[in-house]
Design an enzyme around this catalytic site. Structure first.
Site, PDB file in Angstrom:
ATOM      1  N   SER A  10       0.771  -1.246   0.010  1.00  0.00           N
ATOM      2  CA  SER A  10       0.166   0.050   0.035  1.00  0.00           C
ATOM      3  C   SER A  10       0.946   1.063  -0.030  1.00  0.00           C
ATOM      4  O   SER A  10       0.498   2.179   0.462  1.00  0.00           O
ATOM      5  CB  SER A  10      -0.918   0.078   1.061  1.00  0.00           C
ATOM      6  OG  SER A  10      -0.108  -0.194   2.515  1.00  0.00           O
ATOM      7  N   GLY A  11       2.035   1.250  -0.724  1.00  0.00           N
ATOM      8  CA  GLY A  11       2.687   2.527  -0.768  1.00  0.00           C
ATOM      9  C   GLY A  11       2.346   3.057  -2.109  1.00  0.00           C
ATOM     10  O   GLY A  11       1.274   3.070  -2.771  1.00  0.00           O
ATOM     11  N   ILE A  12       3.045   3.995  -2.576  1.00  0.00           N
ATOM     12  CA  ILE A  12       2.855   5.050  -3.652  1.00  0.00           C
ATOM     13  C   ILE A  12       2.610   3.989  -4.835  1.00  0.00           C
ATOM     14  O   ILE A  12       1.775   4.327  -5.693  1.00  0.00           O
ATOM     15  CB  ILE A  12       4.074   5.994  -4.104  1.00  0.00           C
ATOM     16  CG1 ILE A  12       3.494   6.961  -4.996  1.00  0.00           C
ATOM     17  CG2 ILE A  12       5.234   5.381  -4.527  1.00  0.00           C
ATOM     18  CD1 ILE A  12       4.290   8.383  -4.889  1.00  0.00           C
ATOM     19  N   THR A  40       7.050   4.792   1.642  1.00  0.00           N
ATOM     20  CA  THR A  40       6.666   6.095   0.905  1.00  0.00           C
ATOM     21  C   THR A  40       6.259   7.119   1.998  1.00  0.00           C
ATOM     22  O   THR A  40       6.516   8.365   1.920  1.00  0.00           O
ATOM     23  CB  THR A  40       5.194   5.654   0.261  1.00  0.00           C
ATOM     24  OG1 THR A  40       5.544   4.937  -0.694  1.00  0.00           O
ATOM     25  CG2 THR A  40       4.525   7.128  -0.368  1.00  0.00           C
ATOM     26  N   ASN A  41       5.757   6.774   3.000  1.00  0.00           N
ATOM     27  CA  ASN A  41       5.043   7.435   4.229  1.00  0.00           C
ATOM     28  C   ASN A  41       6.222   8.311   4.957  1.00  0.00           C
ATOM     29  O   ASN A  41       6.206   9.110   5.385  1.00  0.00           O
ATOM     30  CB  ASN A  41       4.613   6.641   5.264  1.00  0.00           C
ATOM     31  CG  ASN A  41       3.429   7.325   6.162  1.00  0.00           C
ATOM     32  OD1 ASN A  41       2.823   8.156   5.412  1.00  0.00           O
ATOM     33  ND2 ASN A  41       3.417   7.071   7.223  1.00  0.00           N
ATOM     34  N   GLY A  45      12.624  14.390   1.021  1.00  0.00           N
ATOM     35  CA  GLY A  45      12.949  15.369  -0.051  1.00  0.00           C
ATOM     36  C   GLY A  45      11.946  15.708  -0.896  1.00  0.00           C
ATOM     37  O   GLY A  45      11.501  17.015  -1.021  1.00  0.00           O
ATOM     38  N   GLU A 111      18.718  18.871  -4.499  1.00  0.00           N
ATOM     39  CA  GLU A 111      19.418  17.334  -3.916  1.00  0.00           C
ATOM     40  C   GLU A 111      20.614  17.054  -4.531  1.00  0.00           C
ATOM     41  O   GLU A 111      20.848  17.380  -5.762  1.00  0.00           O
ATOM     42  CB  GLU A 111      18.325  16.324  -3.637  1.00  0.00           C
ATOM     43  CG  GLU A 111      17.533  16.610  -2.692  1.00  0.00           C
ATOM     44  CD  GLU A 111      16.200  15.589  -2.573  1.00  0.00           C
ATOM     45  OE1 GLU A 111      15.597  15.537  -1.307  1.00  0.00           O
ATOM     46  OE2 GLU A 111      16.186  14.577  -3.498  1.00  0.00           O
ATOM     47  N   ASP A 203      10.330  -8.932   0.676  1.00  0.00           N
ATOM     48  CA  ASP A 203       9.237  -9.949   0.706  1.00  0.00           C
ATOM     49  C   ASP A 203       8.866 -10.369  -0.718  1.00  0.00           C
ATOM     50  O   ASP A 203       9.241 -11.489  -1.304  1.00  0.00           O
ATOM     51  CB  ASP A 203       7.909  -9.653   1.460  1.00  0.00           C
ATOM     52  CG  ASP A 203       8.206  -9.741   2.921  1.00  0.00           C
ATOM     53  OD1 ASP A 203       9.441  -9.762   3.260  1.00  0.00           O
ATOM     54  OD2 ASP A 203       7.255  -9.645   3.459  1.00  0.00           O
ATOM     55  N   HIS A 224      22.453   5.944   2.383  1.00  0.00           N
ATOM     56  CA  HIS A 224      21.972   7.392   2.412  1.00  0.00           C
ATOM     57  C   HIS A 224      23.013   8.147   3.260  1.00  0.00           C
ATOM     58  O   HIS A 224      23.280   7.461   4.341  1.00  0.00           O
ATOM     59  CB  HIS A 224      20.578   7.812   2.896  1.00  0.00           C
ATOM     60  CG  HIS A 224      20.020   9.233   2.740  1.00  0.00           C
ATOM     61  ND1 HIS A 224      20.960  10.200   3.388  1.00  0.00           N
ATOM     62  CD2 HIS A 224      19.092   9.742   1.934  1.00  0.00           C
ATOM     63  CE1 HIS A 224      20.056  11.418   2.722  1.00  0.00           C
ATOM     64  NE2 HIS A 224      19.211  11.009   2.029  1.00  0.00           N
ATOM     65  N   ARG A 272      25.000  10.587  -3.898  1.00  0.00           N
ATOM     66  CA  ARG A 272      25.176   9.928  -2.815  1.00  0.00           C
ATOM     67  C   ARG A 272      26.128   9.066  -2.519  1.00  0.00           C
ATOM     68  O   ARG A 272      26.657   8.893  -1.262  1.00  0.00           O
ATOM     69  CB  ARG A 272      23.552   9.383  -2.509  1.00  0.00           C
ATOM     70  CG  ARG A 272      22.662  10.129  -2.026  1.00  0.00           C
ATOM     71  CD  ARG A 272      21.367   9.498  -1.861  1.00  0.00           C
ATOM     72  NE  ARG A 272      20.374  10.316  -1.742  1.00  0.00           N
ATOM     73  CZ  ARG A 272      19.086  10.210  -2.066  1.00  0.00           C
ATOM     74  NH1 ARG A 272      18.688   8.818  -1.735  1.00  0.00           N
ATOM     75  NH2 ARG A 272      18.306  11.327  -1.634  1.00  0.00           N
ATOM     76  N   HIS A 333      19.448   2.292   2.435  1.00  0.00           N
ATOM     77  CA  HIS A 333      18.252   3.376   2.227  1.00  0.00           C
ATOM     78  C   HIS A 333      17.394   2.610   0.881  1.00  0.00           C
ATOM     79  O   HIS A 333      16.107   2.995   1.261  1.00  0.00           O
ATOM     80  CB  HIS A 333      18.811   4.691   1.760  1.00  0.00           C
ATOM     81  CG  HIS A 333      17.955   5.881   1.594  1.00  0.00           C
ATOM     82  ND1 HIS A 333      17.206   6.187   2.666  1.00  0.00           N
ATOM     83  CD2 HIS A 333      17.621   6.392   0.439  1.00  0.00           C
ATOM     84  CE1 HIS A 333      16.260   7.287   2.064  1.00  0.00           C
ATOM     85  NE2 HIS A 333      16.591   7.417   0.713  1.00  0.00           N
ATOM     86  N   ARG A 368      20.957   5.669  -7.791  1.00  0.00           N
ATOM     87  CA  ARG A 368      19.710   6.641  -8.110  1.00  0.00           C
ATOM     88  C   ARG A 368      20.140   7.786  -7.738  1.00  0.00           C
ATOM     89  O   ARG A 368      20.475   8.363  -6.701  1.00  0.00           O
ATOM     90  CB  ARG A 368      18.491   5.961  -7.115  1.00  0.00           C
ATOM     91  CG  ARG A 368      17.252   6.762  -7.273  1.00  0.00           C
ATOM     92  CD  ARG A 368      16.195   5.881  -6.392  1.00  0.00           C
ATOM     93  NE  ARG A 368      16.541   6.542  -4.958  1.00  0.00           N
ATOM     94  CZ  ARG A 368      16.042   7.118  -4.098  1.00  0.00           C
ATOM     95  NH1 ARG A 368      15.100   7.849  -4.621  1.00  0.00           N
ATOM     96  NH2 ARG A 368      16.416   7.092  -2.833  1.00  0.00           N
ATOM     97  N   SER A 373      12.758   8.063  -7.256  1.00  0.00           N
ATOM     98  CA  SER A 373      11.766   6.893  -7.010  1.00  0.00           C
ATOM     99  C   SER A 373      10.453   7.156  -6.941  1.00  0.00           C
ATOM    100  O   SER A 373       9.764   6.193  -7.426  1.00  0.00           O
ATOM    101  CB  SER A 373      12.436   6.171  -5.470  1.00  0.00           C
ATOM    102  OG  SER A 373      11.767   5.371  -5.003  1.00  0.00           O
TER     103      SER A 373
END
Ligand code: FAD
Ligand code: SIN
Length: 519
Positions: A10-12, A40-41, A45, A111, A203, A224, A272, A333, A368, A373
C-alpha cells in the site's frame, strides 16, 4: 477469495496502480501492517521534475544518466523525466498541496547530483502527504483494502501466477486473481542500520525469485549519507533529508572541519554514493563514530519552517539543530535493482507484474538520482494499469487444491531474532559501502549456511510474520551478495577495493539472476 487485480503493498506504487485500475476492474490491496506503514510514508525530500525556467527534461535525463554511472535504461529514464511535470499536476489535482513560493509558484528544492533546483515537495513530509491523498482516493474509488495480511508466496499453475498465499489472523488462505502486482517496496532491513520502515524486508523480491522471476542488479544498494546517529525510532535510523544540504547544510568532522570539497567539486551536493563513501572514509581515518551535519548558521525559524518534521524529531532525539550540529552516519536506504520488468511492468512470469522499489525498470542504473523513486513508482504504476486494462485472464481457482495442512508448532522467537541479528551484521560489515572480494566470499558462505538452515526449519513451524520475514531477509541478502560477487569492478553504488575502477568492456551490463524454480 478472488479479485481481478491483487496488489501486494500500500505504498505509492501499489496505491497508484489500484487507483487507476479501479476505474475498470475489481482491485484488492493487501498490506502487512496498517495501510500507511510504508517507506513512501517516510519520504522527505520530494519528487524530481524539471519545472524551473532554467531546467529541462533533457537536463533531468542527463543528470539521471550521469548518476546512474552507465547502467541506466535510457528508455525508462526518458519516460520518467518526460512525464514528471504531468505527474506533479496530477498529484496536485488529487489534493497534494505542494509547497509554493510567496509568488505562488511551486517551490523547487535541491538535492545531490541534480544540476538544477528540481525537487517538488511538501516541506519534509512529501511522502506522508502523498500517501494520505492516495489512501483517501483509493477508498473513495471502492478498492478493497486488507490490512495486517501478510503475503507468504505466489501461487503458480502451469507456470502462470494465479494468486497468493496470505497469512491472515493466524490462518493461511489462498487468494486468487487474474493478475498479481508486487508493490512490496525495499529491502533496507537486511542491514543493521537502515532508514527504511520495518516492512522493508525484501518479501516481494524474494517470493518472486522463489517462483522463478528474473532478478537483477541487487548489488546496487544505496546508503543514504545522513541518518541520525545513535537513537533509532521503531528500529529505523531517522533520515536527515538531502534537501537540508540543498538549503546550505554542511558536513563536518567532529572537530568542525568541512571535508566534502576534498572528495568532489560538487562538495556537499555530490551524488549520494560519493558522499556516503567520503563519510565512511573520514570515519575510518579518524576512528570516530559519526560526522556532523551543520545547519546552525540558518535561523531557528527558517529551520522550523522548512523542515518541521526534522526539527521536531531531532529535538525529540536530544539535538536542537538550530543550536547544535546533528550527528550523522550513512544507513541502507534504497535498492536500485529488483524484479526485472519490461516497460509495462510485466515480469517473465505470466500474470505477474512488479512496480515501485521492488521492480527493476532500469531507471536508476548503478545509482539512483535523489527523488527519482517516487516518480518512477507513479509512472510505471500508471503504465501497468493502462496496459492491463484489456488483459484480464479468467481467474483460475476451480482446479486448485489447498495443501493438506500447515504446521501448527510455534517457532522459537529467540532463535529467529538471533538469526536476524547475525545476518544483518554480516551484511553491514561485509556487504556495505566499501566491499572487497574476501569479505564478500565470507559473507556468501555465512549467509548461504544460514539460508540452508532457515529453509530447513521454515516448513516445520507455523508461519508467523517474524519467520516469514526472516526467510525473505536471508534470501534477499543472498541475492545481493551473489550480484555483488559477480560484478568485478567498481561502479556507482558498488565499490569493491579489489577493482577500484569501472570496467565498461566487461561489466557495462545488468547483473541478472534466473529465478529459483528455473535453476
Ligand atoms: P513502499 O512505500 O515501501 O510500500 C511497500 C508496501 O508493501 C507496504 O504497504 C508494505 O506493508 C507492503 N508489503 C511488503 N511486504 C509485504 C507482504 N509480504 N505482504 C503484504 N504486504 C507487504 N524517494 C523519493 O523519490 N523521494 C524522497 O524524498 C524519498 N525519501 C525517502 C525517505 C526515506 C526515509 C526512505 C526510506 C525512502 C525515501 N525514498 C524517497 C524512497 C521511496 O520512498 C521509496 O522507494 C518508495 O516510497 C517505495 O514505494 P513502494 O510503493 O515501492 O513501496
Ligand atoms: C532525502 O530526502 O534525502 C531522500 C530523497 C530520496 O531518497 O530520494
Amino acid at each position: 477469495m478472488e479479485t481481478d487485480f491483487l496488489v501486494i503493498g500500500s505504498g505509492i506504487a501499489g496505491l497508484t496502480f489500484a487507483m487507476d485500475a479501479s476505474a475498470h476492474s475489481r482491485v484488492t490491496v493487501i498490506t502487512k501492517k496498517d495501510t500507511p506503514e510504508t517507506n513512501t510514508n517516510y519520504a522527505q525530500g520530494g519528487i524530481a521534475a524539471a519545472l524551473s525556467p532554467t531546467d529541462s527534461v533533457e537536463l533531468h535525463i542527463k543528470d539521471t544518466l550521469e548518476v546512474g554511472d552507465g547502467l541506466c535504461n535510457s528508455e525508462s529514464v526518458n519516460l520518467i523525466a518526460t512525464q514528471a511535470p504531468s505527474v506533479i499536476m496530477e498529484l496536485s489535482a488529487l489534493g497534494v498541496d505542494f509547497y509554493k513560493t510567496p509568488d505562488n509558484k511551486i517551490d523547487l528544492g535541491r538535492e545531490g547530483g541534480h544540476s538544477q533546483n528540481r525537487i517538488v515537495h511538501t516541506k519534509d513530509a512529501t511522502g506522508k502527504t502523498i500517501e494520505n491523498v492516495l489512501i483517501k482516493t483509493v477508498k473513495e474509488r471502492g478498492v478493497s483494502l486488507f490490512e495486517h495480511c501478510l503475503v507468504l508466496d505466489l501461487i503458480l499453475e502451469d507456470n502462470k501466477c494465479i494468486g497468493v498465499w496470505v497469512l491472515k489472523e493466524g490462518e493461511v488462505l489462498p487468494f486468487f486473481a487474474s493478475s498479481v502486482i508486487i508493490a512490496t517496496g525495499g529491502i533496507g532491513n537486511i542491514y543493521l542500520h537502515t532508514t527504511n520502515s520495518p516492512i522493508a524486508s525484501g518479501d516481494g523480491i524474494s517470493m518472486a525469485y522463489r517462483a522463478g522471476a528474473v532478478i537483477g542488479n541487487m548489488e546496487f544498494i544505496q546508503f543514504h549519507p545522513t541518518a541520525f546517529y545513535g537513537k533509532k525510532i521503531d528500529g529505523r535510523a531517522f533520515l536527515l533529508s538531502e534537501a537540508i544540504r540543498g538549503e546550505g547544510g554542511i558536513l563536518k568532522t567532529q572537530n568542525g572541519c568541512k571535508f566534502m570539497d576534498k572528495y568532489d567539486s560538487r562538495g556537499d551536493l555530490a551524488p549520494r554514493d560519493i558522499v556516503a563513501r567520503a563519510i565512511h572514509s573520514e570515519l575510518k581515518k579518524r576512528q570516530e563514530p559519526y560526522v556532523l551535519l551543520d545547519i546552525t548558521h540558518l535561523s531557528e525559524s527558517k529551520i522550523k519552517d522548512r523542515f518541521p518534521t526534522i526539527y521536531k524529531t531531532c529535538c525529540g532525539l536530544g539535538i536542537n539543530p538550530a543550536n547544535n550540529p546533528i550527528p550523522v552516519v550513512p544507513a541502507a536506504h534504497y535498492v536500485c535493482g529488483g524484479i526485472v520488468v519490461d516497460m509495462e511492468s510485466r515480469t517473465n512470469i505470466p500474470n505477474l507484474l512488479a512496480i515501485g522499489e521492488s521492480a527493476h525498470t532500469g531507471v536508476h542504473g548503478a545509482n539512483r538520482l535523489a527523488s527519482n523513486s517516487l516518480l518512477e513508482s507513479i509512472v510505471f504504476a500508471h503504465r501497468a494499469a493502462r496496459k492491463i486494462k484489456n488483459q484480464k485472464s479468467k481467474i483460475k481457482n476451480s482446479s486448485f487444491k489447498i495443501p493438506v495442512s500447515f504446521p501448527d508448532k510455534e517457532g522459537d522467537t529467540d532463535i529467529i531474532r538471533d538469526y536476524l541479528f547475525k545476518i544483518k551484521k554480516i551484511m553491514w560489515e561485509k556487504v556495505g559501502i566499501i566491499r572487497n572480494d574476501k569479505e564478500l566470499a565470507e559473507a556468501q558462505t555465512e549467509i548461504g549456511q544460514y539460508k540452508l538452515e532457515i529453509e530447513k526449519l521454515y516448513p516445520l513451524y507455523r508461519q508467523t510474520v517474524e519467520l516469514v520475514e526472516l526467510r525473505n531477509i536471508v534470501t534477499t541478502a543472498s541475492l545481493v551478495i551473489e550480484c555483488a560477487l559477480r560484478r568485478k569492478e567498481s561502479r556507482g553504488l558498488h565499490y569493491n577495493i579489489n577493482y577500484s575502477s569501472r570496467n565498461d568492456l566487461e561489466y557495462k551490463k545488468d547483473t541478472i539472476i534466473a529465478g529459483q524454480s528455473y535453476r
